[in-house]
Each structure stands twice: as C-alpha cells, then as structure tokens.
Enzyme design. Structure first.
Site, mmCIF file in Angstrom:
data_model
loop_
_atom_site.group_PDB
_atom_site.id
_atom_site.type_symbol
_atom_site.label_atom_id
_atom_site.label_comp_id
_atom_site.label_asym_id
_atom_site.label_seq_id
_atom_site.Cartn_x
_atom_site.Cartn_y
_atom_site.Cartn_z
ATOM 1 N N HIS A 1 -3.867 9.037 -3.042
ATOM 2 C CA HIS A 1 -4.993 8.129 -3.319
ATOM 3 C C HIS A 1 -4.906 6.916 -2.379
ATOM 4 O O HIS A 1 -3.807 6.449 -2.070
ATOM 5 C CB HIS A 1 -4.952 7.675 -4.781
ATOM 6 N N GLU B 1 -5.266 3.908 -2.896
ATOM 7 C CA GLU B 1 -4.510 2.777 -3.461
ATOM 8 C C GLU B 1 -3.004 2.992 -3.287
ATOM 9 O O GLU B 1 -2.252 2.039 -3.094
ATOM 10 C CB GLU B 1 -4.890 2.596 -4.940
ATOM 11 N N GLY C 1 -13.350 6.873 -11.183
ATOM 12 C CA GLY C 1 -12.479 5.795 -11.655
ATOM 13 C C GLY C 1 -13.156 5.025 -12.776
ATOM 14 O O GLY C 1 -13.162 5.444 -13.940
ATOM 15 N N GLY C 2 -13.757 3.892 -12.431
ATOM 16 C CA GLY C 2 -14.331 2.974 -13.420
ATOM 17 C C GLY C 2 -15.148 3.636 -14.522
ATOM 18 O O GLY C 2 -14.896 3.400 -15.714
ATOM 19 N N SER D 1 -17.354 4.998 -6.836
ATOM 20 C CA SER D 1 -18.485 4.485 -7.626
ATOM 21 C C SER D 1 -19.426 5.582 -8.100
ATOM 22 O O SER D 1 -20.632 5.370 -8.221
ATOM 23 C CB SER D 1 -19.248 3.409 -6.851
ATOM 24 N N GLY E 1 -14.624 1.390 -6.383
ATOM 25 C CA GLY E 1 -14.635 0.212 -7.241
ATOM 26 C C GLY E 1 -15.564 -0.897 -6.762
ATOM 27 O O GLY E 1 -15.498 -2.025 -7.264
ATOM 28 N N ASN F 1 -10.021 9.517 -13.138
ATOM 29 C CA ASN F 1 -8.792 8.849 -12.695
ATOM 30 C C ASN F 1 -8.777 7.496 -13.409
ATOM 31 O O ASN F 1 -9.494 6.584 -13.019
ATOM 32 C CB ASN F 1 -8.806 8.669 -11.177
ATOM 33 N N TRP F 2 -7.970 7.441 -14.448
ATOM 34 C CA TRP F 2 -7.939 6.194 -15.245
ATOM 35 C C TRP F 2 -7.168 5.079 -14.538
ATOM 36 O O TRP F 2 -7.136 3.946 -15.008
ATOM 37 C CB TRP F 2 -7.319 6.463 -16.617
ATOM 38 N N LYS F 3 -6.482 5.411 -13.443
ATOM 39 C CA LYS F 3 -5.662 4.424 -12.724
ATOM 40 C C LYS F 3 -4.711 3.726 -13.712
ATOM 41 O O LYS F 3 -4.241 4.381 -14.637
ATOM 42 C CB LYS F 3 -6.568 3.441 -11.967
ATOM 43 N N GLU G 1 -12.969 10.288 -0.703
ATOM 44 C CA GLU G 1 -13.200 8.977 -1.309
ATOM 45 C C GLU G 1 -13.271 7.915 -0.210
ATOM 46 O O GLU G 1 -12.229 7.383 0.210
ATOM 47 C CB GLU G 1 -12.054 8.626 -2.261
HETATM 48 P P1 13P Z 1 -14.363 4.165 -8.802
HETATM 49 O O1 13P Z 1 -15.106 5.307 -9.470
HETATM 50 O O2 13P Z 1 -13.972 3.095 -9.760
HETATM 51 O O3 13P Z 1 -15.084 3.686 -7.595
HETATM 52 O O4 13P Z 1 -12.974 4.776 -8.288
HETATM 53 C C1 13P Z 1 -12.985 5.929 -7.539
HETATM 54 C C2 13P Z 1 -11.588 6.391 -7.381
HETATM 55 O O5 13P Z 1 -10.791 5.769 -6.685
HETATM 56 C C3 13P Z 1 -11.179 7.592 -8.090
HETATM 57 O O6 13P Z 1 -9.937 8.043 -7.669
#
Ligand code: 13P
Length: 256
Positions: free
Chosen positions: A99, A101, A238-239, A217, A177, A13-15, A171
């Site tokens: 998600h 967010e 994500g990251g 994470s 993050g 997930n590149w956000k 999640e």
């Molecule tokens: P991180 O891997 O950056 O913690 O993000 C997880 C995430 O929200 C994937 O959708």
C-alpha cells in the site's frame, strides 16, 4: 467488470481504525446489510489485532477477512512483525501488499513488495498488490511508466499458475483519502495498461484472468460508474468502508 474472465472483488481497507469491539459491531452491521451476493467476492481488511474478532464475526457468511500487511520471513527475530503462517492460522484469505502508505511511511521498497507477494502466494493466500502514481508523476505524464515498473517488480518470480490468485489494486496516490477520484475513463485506461503489462509477461490467457481493482476515494456514489468499466474489476475502499451502510451500497453496485 468482466465477469466472464475474472472475479469481481470488493475489498474494505479499514487502515488503522476500529478496535476489537468496533470491529465486531461493524462486521455484524455489514452482515445484516449485505444480502445474497452472487457476483462478487467481499473482503474486509482489518488491523492485525482485530483479525481474530473479524474472522469470528464473519464465520457464518461469505465475507473473507484480509490483513493489511505481512512480513515475508516465516518466523524469527523480527520484533513486531507478523508472518504468513500466523495470518493463515487465523483464517486470513487476502493480504494487502505494498500500500502507498506503507511505501511512504514505513519505507517499503519494490523489492520488499515482491518478496511479500511471493510469500503470500506460497502460503496459499491472495495478495492485493497496490500500485499507483503520485500527482507530480501524473502531471509529468509518466504515470504509465511508473505503474508498469511497479507491476513488473511486484510480480518478479511469480509463477504463471499463481497469477490467478493475484489481485492488483490501482490506487493513484493523489486520489487516496482526498475526495478526488480518477474518472472512470482514467481508472479504466490504467486497468487496461496494467493488463497489457501482465500480458507481455505471462500471455493473454493469464492476463485476462487477473482481477484489477481501483482504489482512491471510491464511495457509494461513484462505485457503479467506476465498476461499469471493463478493466475495473472491483474496488479497494478506505474511508467509505468504515461505514457499513456505505460499504454495503458499494457491494450492491458490484452485484448488479
Ligand atoms: P480512500 O478510499 O479513503 O481514498 O482510501 C483508498 C485506499 O487507500 C484503500 O487502500
């Protein structure tokens, strides 16, 4: 992972990161690093405006492109939104829905999530449905109730035959993050709990076919241990997914 009953899916997930040129460059690097993958499906969820570039870059390999959000109406006066038919026409196979967010910054409700899940399924794609508790909820010991309610509401009105295409991503919000990861045991316990909720709704055969990912994470160092758990069938990353080498290392961990 339990490959006998369900697919392992590793999803990036590149956000809100990477423009079209960066998408192309990172996709090429991922392609060159990810070898022959036999045991898992790979998805890269990019910003809507990068979907065309990603589909083009991944055209000649088994990596699928996913979207990070969708609106449930098929067309109409909804300025700024993107529909299921639009995503489908670009070649999108997966859509992240709900998600944390989106729930937090864009006011997405459980009802929106359930409408989106059904729209994505009706469009023939796979929703990656995100659920997870906040830190205060875990500290209060109510994380299982919170997640069970999110799962039940998200799957409202979903036909049993469509469950095979549903992916649930657990999640925990406190792990996103932050560098804090759920322990493999915590991730597995919630995976098992989610499967129990689905079993009560749809029966054992359907429940064991559903892929349940962990996200929060996840990285190249902790992926193998998390994925070794029977009810952790993949990851939503994500990251670490922004770096092709780290993402490829996570894919490698799932491909063992
Ligand atoms: P991180 O891997 O950056 O913690 O993000 C997880 C995430 O929200 C994937 O959708």
């Amino acid at each position: 992972m339990n490959r006998k009953y369900r697919k392992t899916v590793i999803a990036a997930n590149w956000k809100m990161n990477k423009d079209a040129d960066e998408t192309k460059a990172c996709a090429e690097e991922i392609k060159s690093l990810v070898g022959r993958v036999r045991w898992c499906d790979i998805v890269v969820c990019v910003p809507s405006v990068d979907i065309a570039a990603a589909v083009k870059a991944f055209r000649d390999c088994r990596i699928s492109v996913g979207a990070q959000n969708v609106f449930y109406e098929p067309s109409g006066a909804y300025t700024g939104e993107v529909s299921v038919p639009m995503l489908k026409s670009l070649g999108v196979k997966y859509v992240i829905v709900g998600h944390s967010e989106r729930r937090k910054y864009f006011g997405e409700t459980d009802e929106d999530v359930s409408k989106k899940v059904r729209a994505v399924l009706e469009g023939g794609m796979s929703p990656i449905v995100c659920v997870g508790e906040e830190l205060a909820q875990r500290q209060a010991g109510v994380e299982q109730e919170i997640v069970a309610a999110q799962v039940k509401l998200a799957l409202q009105g979903v036909e049993p035959a469509n469950l095979r295409r549903v992916i649930i991503a657990y999640e925990p919000i406190w792990a996103i993050g932050t560098g804090l990861t759920a322990t493999p045991e915590e991730a597995n316990r919630m995976g098992e709990h989610i499967r129990t909720v689905i079993r009560k709704m749809y029966g054992a055969r359907v429940a064991r076919s559903v892929t349940i990912q962990y996200g929060g994470s996840m990285n190249e160092n902790n992926a193998a241990e998390l994925l070794a758990q029977p009810d952790v069938d993949g990851g939503l990353i994500g990251g670490a997914s922004l770096d092709a080498k780290k993402f490829a290392a996570i894919v490698e961990a799932a491909n063992q």
